[in-house]
Scaffold this motif. Structure first.
Motif, PDB file in Angstrom:
ATOM      1  N   LYS A 115       0.890  -7.532   6.347  1.00 29.78           N
ATOM      2  CA  LYS A 115      -0.538  -7.204   6.488  1.00 29.78           C
ATOM      3  C   LYS A 115      -1.125  -6.808   5.134  1.00 29.78           C
ATOM      4  O   LYS A 115      -2.252  -7.192   4.802  1.00 29.78           O
ATOM      5  CB  LYS A 115      -0.729  -6.074   7.505  1.00 29.78           C
ATOM      6  CG  LYS A 115      -0.509  -6.521   8.933  1.00 29.78           C
ATOM      7  CD  LYS A 115      -0.705  -5.371   9.897  1.00 29.78           C
ATOM      8  CE  LYS A 115      -0.408  -5.821  11.321  1.00 29.78           C
ATOM      9  NZ  LYS A 115      -0.504  -4.703  12.272  1.00 29.78           N
ATOM     10  N   ASP A 116      -0.359  -6.040   4.362  1.00 27.26           N
ATOM     11  CA  ASP A 116      -0.804  -5.664   3.014  1.00 27.26           C
ATOM     12  C   ASP A 116      -0.979  -6.903   2.133  1.00 27.26           C
ATOM     13  O   ASP A 116      -1.903  -6.971   1.320  1.00 27.26           O
ATOM     14  CB  ASP A 116       0.197  -4.713   2.349  1.00 27.26           C
ATOM     15  CG  ASP A 116       0.134  -3.294   2.877  1.00 27.26           C
ATOM     16  OD1 ASP A 116      -0.818  -2.960   3.625  1.00 27.26           O
ATOM     17  OD2 ASP A 116       1.060  -2.515   2.546  1.00 27.26           O
ATOM     18  N   MET A 117      -0.103  -7.883   2.289  1.00 32.65           N
ATOM     19  CA  MET A 117      -0.220  -9.114   1.506  1.00 32.65           C
ATOM     20  C   MET A 117      -1.504  -9.866   1.851  1.00 32.65           C
ATOM     21  O   MET A 117      -2.179 -10.384   0.951  1.00 32.65           O
ATOM     22  CB  MET A 117       0.987 -10.030   1.745  1.00 32.65           C
ATOM     23  CG  MET A 117       2.237  -9.578   1.058  1.00 32.65           C
ATOM     24  SD  MET A 117       3.561 -10.759   1.405  1.00 32.65           S
ATOM     25  CE  MET A 117       4.857 -10.091   0.390  1.00 32.65           C
TER      26      MET A 117
ATOM     27  N   SER B 274       0.816  -1.219   0.000  1.00 35.41           N
ATOM     28  CA  SER B 274       0.000   0.000   0.000  1.00 35.41           C
ATOM     29  C   SER B 274       0.849   1.269   0.000  1.00 35.41           C
ATOM     30  O   SER B 274       0.354   2.333  -0.355  1.00 35.41           O
ATOM     31  CB  SER B 274      -0.945   0.005   1.208  1.00 35.41           C
ATOM     32  OG  SER B 274      -0.214   0.043   2.420  1.00 35.41           O
ATOM     33  N   ASP B 275       2.131   1.179   0.359  1.00 34.86           N
ATOM     34  CA  ASP B 275       2.989   2.360   0.389  1.00 34.86           C
ATOM     35  C   ASP B 275       3.747   2.575  -0.923  1.00 34.86           C
ATOM     36  O   ASP B 275       4.494   3.530  -1.061  1.00 34.86           O
ATOM     37  CB  ASP B 275       3.978   2.292   1.558  1.00 34.86           C
ATOM     38  CG  ASP B 275       4.937   1.116   1.465  1.00 34.86           C
ATOM     39  OD1 ASP B 275       4.608   0.116   0.801  1.00 34.86           O
ATOM     40  OD2 ASP B 275       6.019   1.190   2.083  1.00 34.86           O
TER      41      ASP B 275
ATOM     42  N   ASP C 290       5.131   8.529  -0.453  1.00 32.71           N
ATOM     43  CA  ASP C 290       5.669   9.719   0.215  1.00 32.71           C
ATOM     44  C   ASP C 290       6.658  10.496  -0.647  1.00 32.71           C
ATOM     45  O   ASP C 290       7.262  11.466  -0.206  1.00 32.71           O
ATOM     46  CB  ASP C 290       6.316   9.345   1.557  1.00 32.71           C
ATOM     47  CG  ASP C 290       7.586   8.518   1.401  1.00 32.71           C
ATOM     48  OD1 ASP C 290       7.984   8.196   0.256  1.00 32.71           O
ATOM     49  OD2 ASP C 290       8.197   8.185   2.446  1.00 32.71           O
ATOM     50  N   GLY C 291       6.846  10.063  -1.916  1.00 31.76           N
ATOM     51  CA  GLY C 291       7.754  10.754  -2.827  1.00 31.76           C
ATOM     52  C   GLY C 291       9.146  10.142  -2.903  1.00 31.76           C
ATOM     53  O   GLY C 291       9.938  10.515  -3.770  1.00 31.76           O
ATOM     54  N   THR C 292       9.460   9.219  -2.035  1.00 35.64           N
ATOM     55  CA  THR C 292      10.758   8.541  -2.074  1.00 35.64           C
ATOM     56  C   THR C 292      10.857   7.702  -3.342  1.00 35.64           C
ATOM     57  O   THR C 292       9.878   7.088  -3.767  1.00 35.64           O
ATOM     58  CB  THR C 292      10.935   7.632  -0.832  1.00 35.64           C
ATOM     59  OG1 THR C 292      10.870   8.432   0.341  1.00 35.64           O
ATOM     60  CG2 THR C 292      12.251   6.876  -0.871  1.00 35.64           C
ATOM     61  N   LYS C 293      12.053   7.698  -3.939  1.00 36.49           N
ATOM     62  CA  LYS C 293      12.333   6.859  -5.109  1.00 36.49           C
ATOM     63  C   LYS C 293      13.571   6.044  -4.803  1.00 36.49           C
ATOM     64  O   LYS C 293      14.595   6.590  -4.395  1.00 36.49           O
ATOM     65  CB  LYS C 293      12.624   7.720  -6.345  1.00 36.49           C
ATOM     66  CG  LYS C 293      11.437   8.324  -6.996  1.00 36.49           C
ATOM     67  CD  LYS C 293      11.868   9.025  -8.275  1.00 36.49           C
ATOM     68  CE  LYS C 293      10.658   9.440  -9.056  1.00 36.49           C
ATOM     69  NZ  LYS C 293      11.022  10.002 -10.363  1.00 36.49           N
TER      70      LYS C 293
END
Length: 158
Positions: free
Chosen positions: A149-151, A42-43, A66-69
């Motif tokens: 949890k996302d899985m 989800s992130d 959050d914009g991180t690459k």
């Protein structure tokens, strides 16, 4: 403030290992993990695959919400062991440690719970360079638990 800074300098293990049991067949879980596109996360906003997506040496540019690459390189894909290993090449913004190598492996649960048809054991290991501080290690542990949890949510939709 000084106490927090001192706590961040506490030596810590540079390895994070987390595991979970998913109520899904190993083939479905392996297909999702093998792609290294984090379709369950989800992130993660998007992942750009560069090179052959099934080959060692290819890269993934992971774009987070959050914009991180981060750009990671695939170091190993093993269909026999159902594991994938990748290393972080670049990060924007920059990370505070020198290197990180991650491995995700899935295994069939051969004796699943009575009320479940199929289950998969998944483990995610990250090895950081020894300059990684305790905050990095604990953040990695938290993110793995969130990913599991996302899985669960991802595979429940399928």
């Amino acid at each position: 403030m000084a106490a927090e800074a001192k706590q961040n300098d506490i030596p810590s293990s540079a390895r994070v290992w987390e595991s979970a049991i998913l109520n899904e067949g190993v083939d479905k879980v392996w297909a999702a993990v093998r792609a290294v596109t984090f379709e369950w996360a989800s992130d993660v906003k998007s992942v750009d695959v560069n090179g052959d997506k099934s080959a060692v040496g290819g890269t993934r540019c992971i774009n987070y919400n959050d914009g991180t690459k981060q750009t990671v390189q695939i170091m190993e894909i093993s269909d026999l062991r159902r594991s994938v290993t990748y290393s972080v090449l670049t990060s924007e913004p920059a990370v505070s440690y020198t290197s990180a190598t991650h491995q995700i492996q899935v295994r069939e649960v051969t004796n699943p719970n009575e009320n479940v048809k199929e289950q998969t054991f998944i483990e995610w290991t990250s090895d950081y360079s020894n300059d990684a501080k305790i905050g990095v290690i604990e953040d990695s542990r938290y993110k793995k638990k969130a990913a599991f949890k996302d899985m669960v949510t991802h595979f429940a939709k399928k």
